[in-house]
Design an enzyme around this catalytic site. Structure first.
Site, PDB file in Angstrom:
ATOM      1  N   LYS A  80       0.829  -1.202   0.000  1.00  0.00           N
ATOM      2  CA  LYS A  80       0.000   0.000   0.000  1.00  0.00           C
ATOM      3  C   LYS A  80       0.875   1.269   0.000  1.00  0.00           C
ATOM      4  O   LYS A  80       2.093   1.185   0.222  1.00  0.00           O
ATOM      5  CB  LYS A  80      -0.930  -0.043   1.222  1.00  0.00           C
ATOM      6  CG  LYS A  80      -1.972  -1.177   1.153  1.00  0.00           C
ATOM      7  CD  LYS A  80      -2.914  -1.133   2.353  1.00  0.00           C
ATOM      8  CE  LYS A  80      -3.972  -2.224   2.283  1.00  0.00           C
ATOM      9  NZ  LYS A  80      -4.905  -2.145   3.438  1.00  0.00           N
ATOM     10  N   TYR A  88     -12.065  -1.912  -3.371  1.00  0.00           N
ATOM     11  CA  TYR A  88     -12.724  -1.843  -2.059  1.00  0.00           C
ATOM     12  C   TYR A  88     -14.170  -1.377  -2.260  1.00  0.00           C
ATOM     13  O   TYR A  88     -14.459  -0.185  -2.149  1.00  0.00           O
ATOM     14  CB  TYR A  88     -11.992  -0.851  -1.143  1.00  0.00           C
ATOM     15  CG  TYR A  88     -10.662  -1.314  -0.594  1.00  0.00           C
ATOM     16  CD1 TYR A  88     -10.519  -2.564   0.018  1.00  0.00           C
ATOM     17  CD2 TYR A  88      -9.530  -0.490  -0.642  1.00  0.00           C
ATOM     18  CE1 TYR A  88      -9.295  -2.973   0.545  1.00  0.00           C
ATOM     19  CE2 TYR A  88      -8.307  -0.895  -0.107  1.00  0.00           C
ATOM     20  CZ  TYR A  88      -8.201  -2.138   0.479  1.00  0.00           C
ATOM     21  OH  TYR A  88      -6.991  -2.540   1.010  1.00  0.00           O
ATOM     22  N   ASN A 141      -2.000  -0.014   7.020  1.00  0.00           N
ATOM     23  CA  ASN A 141      -1.488  -1.288   7.529  1.00  0.00           C
ATOM     24  C   ASN A 141      -0.578  -1.995   6.527  1.00  0.00           C
ATOM     25  O   ASN A 141      -0.474  -3.205   6.504  1.00  0.00           O
ATOM     26  CB  ASN A 141      -2.633  -2.196   8.010  1.00  0.00           C
ATOM     27  CG  ASN A 141      -3.660  -2.450   6.925  1.00  0.00           C
ATOM     28  OD1 ASN A 141      -3.460  -2.060   5.779  1.00  0.00           O
ATOM     29  ND2 ASN A 141      -4.747  -3.124   7.260  1.00  0.00           N
ATOM     30  N   HIS A 145      -2.014  -5.275   1.515  1.00  0.00           N
ATOM     31  CA  HIS A 145      -3.296  -5.939   1.293  1.00  0.00           C
ATOM     32  C   HIS A 145      -2.987  -7.373   0.888  1.00  0.00           C
ATOM     33  O   HIS A 145      -1.995  -7.620   0.208  1.00  0.00           O
ATOM     34  CB  HIS A 145      -4.064  -5.260   0.151  1.00  0.00           C
ATOM     35  CG  HIS A 145      -5.183  -6.107  -0.386  1.00  0.00           C
ATOM     36  ND1 HIS A 145      -6.410  -6.170   0.237  1.00  0.00           N
ATOM     37  CD2 HIS A 145      -5.244  -6.959  -1.440  1.00  0.00           C
ATOM     38  CE1 HIS A 145      -7.187  -7.023  -0.443  1.00  0.00           C
ATOM     39  NE2 HIS A 145      -6.497  -7.512  -1.454  1.00  0.00           N
ATOM     40  N   GLU A 177      -9.901 -10.195  -7.531  1.00  0.00           N
ATOM     41  CA  GLU A 177      -8.882  -9.149  -7.423  1.00  0.00           C
ATOM     42  C   GLU A 177      -7.780  -9.319  -8.478  1.00  0.00           C
ATOM     43  O   GLU A 177      -7.322  -8.336  -9.059  1.00  0.00           O
ATOM     44  CB  GLU A 177      -8.272  -9.158  -6.014  1.00  0.00           C
ATOM     45  CG  GLU A 177      -9.279  -8.706  -4.947  1.00  0.00           C
ATOM     46  CD  GLU A 177      -8.786  -8.906  -3.523  1.00  0.00           C
ATOM     47  OE1 GLU A 177      -7.638  -9.365  -3.337  1.00  0.00           O
ATOM     48  OE2 GLU A 177      -9.557  -8.611  -2.585  1.00  0.00           O
TER      49      GLU A 177
HETATM   50  P1  IDP Z   1      -7.975  -6.909   5.443  1.00  0.00           P
HETATM   51  O1  IDP Z   1      -7.144  -5.938   4.643  1.00  0.00           O
HETATM   52  O2  IDP Z   1      -7.195  -7.459   6.605  1.00  0.00           O
HETATM   53  O3  IDP Z   1      -8.604  -8.004   4.591  1.00  0.00           O
HETATM   54  P2  IDP Z   1     -10.609  -5.628   5.528  1.00  0.00           P
HETATM   55  O4  IDP Z   1     -11.582  -5.760   6.642  1.00  0.00           O
HETATM   56  O5  IDP Z   1     -10.900  -6.338   4.241  1.00  0.00           O
HETATM   57  O6  IDP Z   1      -9.182  -6.065   6.105  1.00  0.00           O
HETATM   58  O7  IDP Z   1     -10.424  -4.078   5.263  1.00  0.00           O
HETATM   59  C1  IDP Z   1      -9.734  -3.606   4.128  1.00  0.00           C
HETATM   60  C2  IDP Z   1      -8.827  -2.462   4.549  1.00  0.00           C
HETATM   61  O8  IDP Z   1      -9.620  -1.383   5.059  1.00  0.00           O
HETATM   62  C3  IDP Z   1      -7.857  -2.775   5.691  1.00  0.00           C
HETATM   63  O9  IDP Z   1      -6.695  -3.435   5.267  1.00  0.00           O
HETATM   64  C4  IDP Z   1      -7.566  -1.402   6.235  1.00  0.00           C
HETATM   65  O10 IDP Z   1      -6.644  -0.692   5.416  1.00  0.00           O
HETATM   66  C5  IDP Z   1      -8.930  -0.727   6.108  1.00  0.00           C
HETATM   67  N1  IDP Z   1      -9.745  -0.890   7.329  1.00  0.00           N
HETATM   68  C6  IDP Z   1     -10.351  -2.009   7.778  1.00  0.00           C
HETATM   69  N2  IDP Z   1     -11.022  -1.792   8.902  1.00  0.00           N
HETATM   70  C7  IDP Z   1     -10.857  -0.484   9.194  1.00  0.00           C
HETATM   71  C8  IDP Z   1     -11.315   0.358  10.266  1.00  0.00           C
HETATM   72  O11 IDP Z   1     -12.018  -0.063  11.191  1.00  0.00           O
HETATM   73  N3  IDP Z   1     -10.907   1.666  10.216  1.00  0.00           N
HETATM   74  C9  IDP Z   1     -10.126   2.165   9.226  1.00  0.00           C
HETATM   75  N4  IDP Z   1      -9.693   1.409   8.210  1.00  0.00           N
HETATM   76  C10 IDP Z   1     -10.041   0.109   8.189  1.00  0.00           C
HETATM   77 MG    MG Z   2     -10.126  -7.912   3.122  1.00  0.00          MG
END
Ligand code: IDP
Ligand code: MG
Length: 187
Positions: A10, A50, A149, A152, A163
């Site tokens: 990212k 997303y 984070n 992805h 994807e």
């Molecule tokens: P993942 O990346 O671990 O699969 P997902 O729930 O699919 O997690 O969420 C996609 C992305 O959205 C996350 O990697 C993160 O960057 C962002 N994200 C997820 N949950 C939150 C939140 O509660 N607050 C802010 N950003 C979030």
């Molecule tokens: Mg996800």
């Protein structure tokens, strides 16, 4: 059992110079890079990666987090979710990402485990998010900073298919043999 999965380094990971470090981890695990590119995606593309319906889940999580930390908000669950999703779209489009297709036995699960929990503050040491980030997703939501984070990784077989097809044309996915493949897979 041989699967392909999509990872993205990212904008935070690219801007922090972590591309080589992250790819090296997957290479050492024996995951084969079969597609790779750097792309600065636009909003339209980000919304395909997303989908907006993620906002529902974000709303629920964010409201729960706000309560857990004793904070207040005048916003509804729906508004909170939509704002968090907007922040995510802004974050993922702020600068280029590196998109990679990895192939290996149970690649989707292997890569998810190496990636670590979504929220870096609870990601185990040894995982990418656990080693290179520390914020929580509720912090990201409350501060509007986007879920930084680092990486992805596709979450399921269906997600990986969707994807990979979104990010790569069939001719951009390659077939070749790695020199160590006999040792990593027995074949
Ligand atoms: P993942 O990346 O671990 O699969 P997902 O729930 O699919 O997690 O969420 C996609 C992305 O959205 C996350 O990697 C993160 O960057 C962002 N994200 C997820 N949950 C939150 C939140 O509660 N607050 C802010 N950003 C979030
Ligand atoms: Mg996800």
């Amino acid at each position: 059992m041989i699967e392909k999965t999509l990872i993205l380094i990212k904008p935070d990971g690219v801007q922090r110079g972590l591309v080589g470090e992250i790819l090296g981890r997957f290479e050492r695990k024996g995951m084969k890079i079969v597609g790779m590119k750097m792309v600065h995606i636009n909003r339209e593309f980000a919304e395909e990666h997303y989908p907006k319906d993620m906002a529902k889940l974000f709303g629920k999580k964010t409201l729960e987090g706000i309560k857990e930390f004793g904070l207040n908000t005048a916003k509804s669950e729906k508004e909170l979710g939509e704002k968090t999703w907007e922040d995510l779209i802004n974050f993922i489009t702020e600068s280029p990402v590196v998109a990679v297709v990895l192939e290996g036995v149970h690649a989707i699960k292997n890569v998810r485990i190496m990636t670590g929990s979504t929220s870096p503050h609870e990601a185990s040491p040894g995982t990418i998010r656990g080693d290179y980030a520390h914020v929580s997703m509720i912090y990201s939501s409350v501060t509007g900073t986007g879920g930084r984070n680092v990486v992805h990784a596709s979450g399921s077989v269906e997600d990986a298919k969707r994807e990979i097809a979104l990010w790569f044309k069939p001719e951009e996915i390659h077939e070749y043999k790695r020199a160590d493949e006999f040792h990593t897979t027995g074949r």
